[in-house]
Design a protein around this motif. Structure first.
Motif, PDB file in Angstrom:
ATOM      1  N   TRP B  78     -16.770  58.813  14.421  1.00 46.00           N
ATOM      2  CA  TRP B  78     -15.757  59.793  14.016  1.00 46.00           C
ATOM      3  C   TRP B  78     -14.431  59.520  14.718  1.00 46.00           C
ATOM      4  O   TRP B  78     -13.364  59.827  14.192  1.00 46.00           O
ATOM      5  N   LEU B  79     -14.496  58.899  15.914  1.00 48.45           N
ATOM      6  CA  LEU B  79     -13.267  58.557  16.622  1.00 48.45           C
ATOM      7  C   LEU B  79     -12.461  57.527  15.837  1.00 48.45           C
ATOM      8  O   LEU B  79     -11.235  57.614  15.736  1.00 48.45           O
ATOM      9  N   VAL B  80     -13.182  56.544  15.265  1.00 45.14           N
ATOM     10  CA  VAL B  80     -12.507  55.524  14.468  1.00 45.14           C
ATOM     11  C   VAL B  80     -11.897  56.162  13.225  1.00 45.14           C
ATOM     12  O   VAL B  80     -10.746  55.889  12.868  1.00 45.14           O
ATOM     13  N   ASP B  81     -12.695  57.042  12.581  1.00 43.23           N
ATOM     14  CA  ASP B  81     -12.183  57.742  11.397  1.00 43.23           C
ATOM     15  C   ASP B  81     -10.945  58.559  11.754  1.00 43.23           C
ATOM     16  O   ASP B  81      -9.953  58.567  11.018  1.00 43.23           O
ATOM     17  N   ALA B  82     -11.016  59.242  12.896  1.00 46.98           N
ATOM     18  CA  ALA B  82      -9.892  60.073  13.326  1.00 46.98           C
ATOM     19  C   ALA B  82      -8.654  59.208  13.565  1.00 46.98           C
ATOM     20  O   ALA B  82      -7.537  59.582  13.197  1.00 46.98           O
ATOM     21  N   LEU B  83      -8.880  58.022  14.152  1.00 47.27           N
ATOM     22  CA  LEU B  83      -7.762  57.130  14.439  1.00 47.27           C
ATOM     23  C   LEU B  83      -7.076  56.682  13.148  1.00 47.27           C
ATOM     24  O   LEU B  83      -5.840  56.678  13.049  1.00 47.27           O
ATOM     25  N   LEU B  84      -7.902  56.329  12.141  1.00 44.29           N
ATOM     26  CA  LEU B  84      -7.335  55.908  10.855  1.00 44.29           C
ATOM     27  C   LEU B  84      -6.551  57.050  10.210  1.00 44.29           C
ATOM     28  O   LEU B  84      -5.453  56.850   9.684  1.00 44.29           O
ATOM     29  N   LEU B  85      -7.140  58.247  10.268  1.00 48.02           N
ATOM     30  CA  LEU B  85      -6.465  59.405   9.679  1.00 48.02           C
ATOM     31  C   LEU B  85      -5.172  59.707  10.410  1.00 48.02           C
ATOM     32  O   LEU B  85      -4.149  60.041   9.791  1.00 48.02           O
ATOM     33  N   LEU B  86      -5.212  59.554  11.728  1.00 46.26           N
ATOM     34  CA  LEU B  86      -4.030  59.801  12.555  1.00 46.26           C
ATOM     35  C   LEU B  86      -2.890  58.877  12.126  1.00 46.26           C
ATOM     36  O   LEU B  86      -1.741  59.298  11.976  1.00 46.26           O
ATOM     37  N   ALA B  87      -3.251  57.589  11.920  1.00 49.23           N
ATOM     38  CA  ALA B  87      -2.243  56.610  11.516  1.00 49.23           C
ATOM     39  C   ALA B  87      -1.668  56.950  10.141  1.00 49.23           C
ATOM     40  O   ALA B  87      -0.500  56.698   9.863  1.00 49.23           O
ATOM     41  N   LEU B  88      -2.518  57.538   9.276  1.00 48.21           N
ATOM     42  CA  LEU B  88      -2.041  57.929   7.947  1.00 48.21           C
ATOM     43  C   LEU B  88      -1.172  59.173   8.011  1.00 48.21           C
ATOM     44  O   LEU B  88      -0.217  59.338   7.272  1.00 48.21           O
ATOM     45  N   LEU B  89      -1.565  60.052   8.946  1.00 47.81           N
ATOM     46  CA  LEU B  89      -0.986  61.384   9.016  1.00 47.81           C
ATOM     47  C   LEU B  89       0.394  61.389   9.659  1.00 47.81           C
ATOM     48  O   LEU B  89       1.266  62.155   9.273  1.00 47.81           O
ATOM     49  N   THR B  90       0.579  60.516  10.654  1.00 50.75           N
ATOM     50  CA  THR B  90       1.818  60.531  11.435  1.00 50.75           C
ATOM     51  C   THR B  90       3.016  60.330  10.504  1.00 50.75           C
ATOM     52  O   THR B  90       3.074  59.358   9.758  1.00 50.75           O
ATOM     53  N   PRO B  91       3.994  61.240  10.549  1.00 51.44           N
ATOM     54  CA  PRO B  91       5.189  61.057   9.719  1.00 51.44           C
ATOM     55  C   PRO B  91       5.859  59.734  10.092  1.00 51.44           C
ATOM     56  O   PRO B  91       5.900  59.376  11.279  1.00 51.44           O
ATOM     57  N   PRO B  92       6.369  58.978   9.109  1.00 48.23           N
ATOM     58  CA  PRO B  92       6.914  57.648   9.377  1.00 48.23           C
ATOM     59  C   PRO B  92       7.941  57.637  10.507  1.00 48.23           C
ATOM     60  O   PRO B  92       7.911  56.745  11.364  1.00 48.23           O
ATOM     61  N   LEU B  93       8.806  58.633  10.513  1.00 53.12           N
ATOM     62  CA  LEU B  93       9.837  58.679  11.558  1.00 53.12           C
ATOM     63  C   LEU B  93       9.187  58.753  12.936  1.00 53.12           C
ATOM     64  O   LEU B  93       9.549  58.024  13.862  1.00 53.12           O
ATOM     65  N   ALA B  94       8.149  59.626  13.053  1.00 54.00           N
ATOM     66  CA  ALA B  94       7.453  59.777  14.328  1.00 54.00           C
ATOM     67  C   ALA B  94       6.731  58.498  14.697  1.00 54.00           C
ATOM     68  O   ALA B  94       6.714  58.083  15.861  1.00 54.00           O
ATOM     69  N   MET B  95       6.147  57.833  13.690  1.00 50.81           N
ATOM     70  CA  MET B  95       5.466  56.575  13.963  1.00 50.81           C
ATOM     71  C   MET B  95       6.449  55.553  14.516  1.00 50.81           C
ATOM     72  O   MET B  95       6.147  54.809  15.447  1.00 50.81           O
ATOM     73  N   GLY B  96       7.676  55.529  13.923  1.00 55.34           N
ATOM     74  CA  GLY B  96       8.709  54.631  14.429  1.00 55.34           C
ATOM     75  C   GLY B  96       9.026  54.923  15.883  1.00 55.34           C
ATOM     76  O   GLY B  96       9.134  54.005  16.711  1.00 55.34           O
ATOM     77  N   LEU B  97       9.142  56.198  16.212  1.00 54.50           N
ATOM     78  CA  LEU B  97       9.454  56.573  17.602  1.00 54.50           C
ATOM     79  C   LEU B  97       8.324  56.142  18.535  1.00 54.50           C
ATOM     80  O   LEU B  97       8.552  55.639  19.633  1.00 54.50           O
ATOM     81  N   LEU B  98       7.054  56.354  18.082  1.00 54.98           N
ATOM     82  CA  LEU B  98       5.913  55.968  18.916  1.00 54.98           C
ATOM     83  C   LEU B  98       5.876  54.456  19.139  1.00 54.98           C
ATOM     84  O   LEU B  98       5.591  53.985  20.247  1.00 54.98           O
ATOM     85  N   LEU B  99       6.193  53.707  18.086  1.00 53.23           N
ATOM     86  CA  LEU B  99       6.217  52.252  18.213  1.00 53.23           C
ATOM     87  C   LEU B  99       7.319  51.829  19.181  1.00 53.23           C
ATOM     88  O   LEU B  99       7.127  50.936  20.015  1.00 53.23           O
ATOM     89  N   ALA B 100       8.484  52.497  19.065  1.00 52.99           N
ATOM     90  CA  ALA B 100       9.591  52.168  19.964  1.00 52.99           C
ATOM     91  C   ALA B 100       9.212  52.472  21.410  1.00 52.99           C
ATOM     92  O   ALA B 100       9.521  51.708  22.328  1.00 52.99           O
ATOM     93  N   ALA B 101       8.472  53.573  21.584  1.00 53.99           N
ATOM     94  CA  ALA B 101       8.065  53.944  22.943  1.00 53.99           C
ATOM     95  C   ALA B 101       7.105  52.919  23.528  1.00 53.99           C
ATOM     96  O   ALA B 101       7.089  52.672  24.728  1.00 53.99           O
ATOM     97  N   MET B 102       6.268  52.312  22.662  1.00 56.63           N
ATOM     98  CA  MET B 102       5.267  51.364  23.151  1.00 56.63           C
ATOM     99  C   MET B 102       5.822  49.943  23.217  1.00 56.63           C
ATOM    100  O   MET B 102       5.657  49.230  24.210  1.00 56.63           O
ATOM    101  N   TYR B 103       6.494  49.535  22.115  1.00 55.77           N
ATOM    102  CA  TYR B 103       6.900  48.129  21.984  1.00 55.77           C
ATOM    103  C   TYR B 103       8.398  47.928  22.210  1.00 55.77           C
ATOM    104  O   TYR B 103       8.885  46.818  22.136  1.00 55.77           O
ATOM    105  N   GLY B 104       9.142  49.031  22.443  1.00 60.28           N
ATOM    106  CA  GLY B 104      10.573  48.920  22.672  1.00 60.28           C
ATOM    107  C   GLY B 104      10.844  48.225  24.002  1.00 60.28           C
ATOM    108  O   GLY B 104       9.928  47.963  24.772  1.00 60.28           O
ATOM    109  N   PRO B 105      12.119  47.933  24.285  1.00 57.91           N
ATOM    110  CA  PRO B 105      12.465  47.159  25.496  1.00 57.91           C
ATOM    111  C   PRO B 105      11.999  47.846  26.782  1.00 57.91           C
ATOM    112  O   PRO B 105      11.729  47.173  27.771  1.00 57.91           O
ATOM    113  N   TYR B 106      11.871  49.182  26.741  1.00 54.25           N
ATOM    114  CA  TYR B 106      11.435  49.869  27.956  1.00 54.25           C
ATOM    115  C   TYR B 106       9.977  50.300  27.888  1.00 54.25           C
ATOM    116  O   TYR B 106       9.456  50.915  28.806  1.00 54.25           O
TER     117      TYR B 106
END
Lengths: 326, 252
Positions: B78-106
């Motif tokens: 169910w954790l894997v299912d939740a993770l997939l759903l989470l990735a689908l659910l996250t609004p694109p703008l928020a996903m962009g921010l999360l990616l920037a927080a992880m993979y951004g220069p800082y």
């Protein structure tokens, strides 16, 4: 070849027996026969010999599951060639198809073949792998009743011709009739093994008799001691004179062959005569039986001259009644 | 009879509603002054080229995951299912921010990768990464359904015929899941190509078509949006359309 397997899950099952020629493992549905085949093929976690511990692709078995399951995206010859490799795989596949008499249908898709034809293609595919042991799961289940016996006879003949020991599991007495050797399973245990002739002559229990497809296997109880022993048949509400070596009060399974049942005419009524209503006359290629209603029970008898709804008097001669402790 | 006519009426209404915006596009386009803004060609090249790279990555990594999910039942699934759903659910703008927080220069991963020479902000790899995150969950869910539709028994028969699990996968599972996988690829392609929100945050440059539509609107106006949109349809539609038609033909 000796089979000795133990399965822990999903059900507990252990079986140990000899496979010679065309061997049929006969058992009711739900006994775990299919699981046993899957275990031998390595598709289910189990312990045992032969092939213990090997992955399925390293076991030299030819496995034909129920319904034969050809690959739907491959033509008949491609299905047979699936286990083959090298530049001559097509020729080799055609040779196997020829053996099972289907070379003309090599280009057909599985969906364009009848149940019997699919089974032969599946057999050719399994044989092409050159197995040491063939495993057939309910080989009669997908066959047309009209051609079933011919298809089976051909299957058995082919198995004999290639000389590979074959284990077929089934609940079908018609298949058991063609076996070189019978293994009977009841209550998840092997209860009897032997040649069909011997097993039919001496079924080890009422359960075996039922598996063999015998008609007129009933429950009952013995009353009285040797000399004046009676078999109480609660379903029909009657008691019949018998002679057995079993003790007073023993619960039994008992059987009488339909051919042994006699119609009573005339005024004298011997002991053990019972009344029965004719329910349905059955006439088939194999003979002529009447289904008779005795109380709650249905008794089959080989009566040629009787009519539906008629009431008849029957005698069940004691030497023809066989009792097994239940 | 009347019931089937009612259903047909509803279907026609749905089609009409779907078509309305595009009818609007036909009417709104200024056909006499049809022309492209500076940089539109580059945006098309960026979108097509980098989406293909993203699609390749999605198929390469998503297919094994989808197969594994279809064929294995493990505790905590169910954790894997939740993770997939989470990735689908996250609004694109928020996903962009999360990616920037992880993979951004800082970000923790971004600073490490940057030292290795991989910049994941406003770069071609960043663009691919944004599309990868946007489309991967769609692909995995669709591909999992495709693999689940393959009878397990056929895979097992293939094993008993002496083939290794890997060969069984390529000779049985993959061909039998082909139609569903084609639909999954088509879905991933349209998701990746049309992605705006995630790309906007982490890969404003190089500008793909969705972001270029936005800047054209800001800098020039609607007259610069419609021509690029026509080109977008022209380049984006053939792949999913052909895949979809192929699937329909096989099913018929």
């Amino acid at each position: 070849m000796r089979i000795d397997y133990r399965i822990a899950r999903p059900i507990e099952l252990s079986a140990s027996f000899e496979v010679e020629g065309f061997t049929v493992l006969l058992g009711a549905s739900g006994e775990g026969k299919s699981l046993l085949l899957r275990a031998i093929a390595g598709l289910l976690p189990a312990q045992g010999e032969p092939y213990g511990g090997l992955p399925p692709q390293r076991r030299a078995v030819g496995y034909l599951p129920q319904g034969h399951t050809l690959f739907p995206h491959l033509r008949a010859w491609q299905n047979v060639a699936f286990a083959l490799s090298g530049p001559h795989r097509r020729d080799e596949a055609m040779t196997w198809l020829q053996r099972v008499g289907l070379a003309d249908l090599a280009e057909r898709w599985p969906a364009q073949l009848s149940g019997g034809q699919q089974q032969r293609v599946a057999l050719a595919r399994a044989l092409a792998r050159r197995p040491q042991l063939l495993l057939l799961d309910e080989p009669t289940s997908a066959l047309d009743p009209a051609t079933r016996d011919d298809v089976l006879a051909e299957l058995v003949a082919e198995v004999h011709a290639v000389g590979i020991p074959t284990l077929a599991v089934s609940h079908d007495p018609a298949l058991a009739a063609m076996a070189d050797r019978l293994v009977l399973m009841h209550g998840r245990r092997i209860v009897q093994t032997g040649r069909p002739l011997d097993v039919h002559a001496q079924p080890a229990s009422g359960a075996v008799a039922r598996l063999l497809g015998l008609r007129n296997v009933f429950r009952g109880r013995l009353a009285g001691t040797a000399g004046s022993q009676h078999l109480i048949w609660p379903e029909a509400g009657v008691s019949l004179p018998v002679k057995t070596t079993l003790a007073d009060g023993t619960a039994v399974d008992w059987h009488i062959a339909p051919e042994a049942i006699r119609l009573q005419h005339g005024g004298t009524v011997p002991a053990g005569t019972i009344m029965a209503g004719v329910e349905l006359p059955q006439r088939s290629a194999y003979g002529q039986y009447a289904g008779l209603r005795c109380g709650q029970a249905r008794l089959w008898a080989d009566l040629s001259s009787c009519h539906a709804a008629e009431t008849v008097r029957l005698s069940l001669p004691w030497p023809s009644i066989r009792c097994w402790p239940a | 009879m009347s019931r089937s006519r009612f259903a047909a009426g509803l279907a026609a209404l749905a089609l009409l509603l779907l078509a309305a915006p595009f009818a609007g596009l036909v009417l709104a386009t200024d056909w006499r002054h049809f022309g492209f803004a500076h940089g539109d060609g580059g945006a098309v090249a960026v979108s097509l080229g980098l989406s293909l790279v993203a699609l390749g990555l999605i198929v390469a990594l998503g297919t094994p995951l989808a197969w594994w999910l279809a064929r294995h039942r493990v505790r905590g699934q169910w954790l894997v299912d939740a993770l997939l759903l989470l990735a689908l659910l996250t609004p694109p703008l928020a996903m962009g921010l999360l990616l920037a927080a992880m993979y951004g220069p800082y970000g923790p991963a971004g600073s490490l990768l940057e030292r290795a020479g991989l910049v994941l902000t406003n770069s071609a790899p960043a663009f691919v990464m944004a599309q990868f995150y946007a489309a991967l969950p769609y692909y995995v869910l669709a591909a999992r359904a495709a693999f689940e539709s393959v009878p397990r028994e056929l895979e097992q028969i293939a094993l008993t015929l002496g083939h290794s699990p890997a060969r069984c996968f390529f000779r049985v599972s993959l061909p039998l899941a082909k139609l569903g996988l084609a639909a999954a690829v088509a879905l991933a392609w349209v998701r990746a190509l049309g992605e705006f929100g995630v790309v906007l945050i982490v890969a404003y440059y190089p500008q793909g078509i969705p972001v270029k539509l936005w800047t054209n609107l800001q800098d020039i106006g609607l007259s610069a949006v419609y021509p690029l949109l026509w080109v977008f349809f022209l380049v984006a539609l053939p792949l999913p359309l052909a895949l979809g038609l192929a699937v329909r033909r096989r099913l018929a």
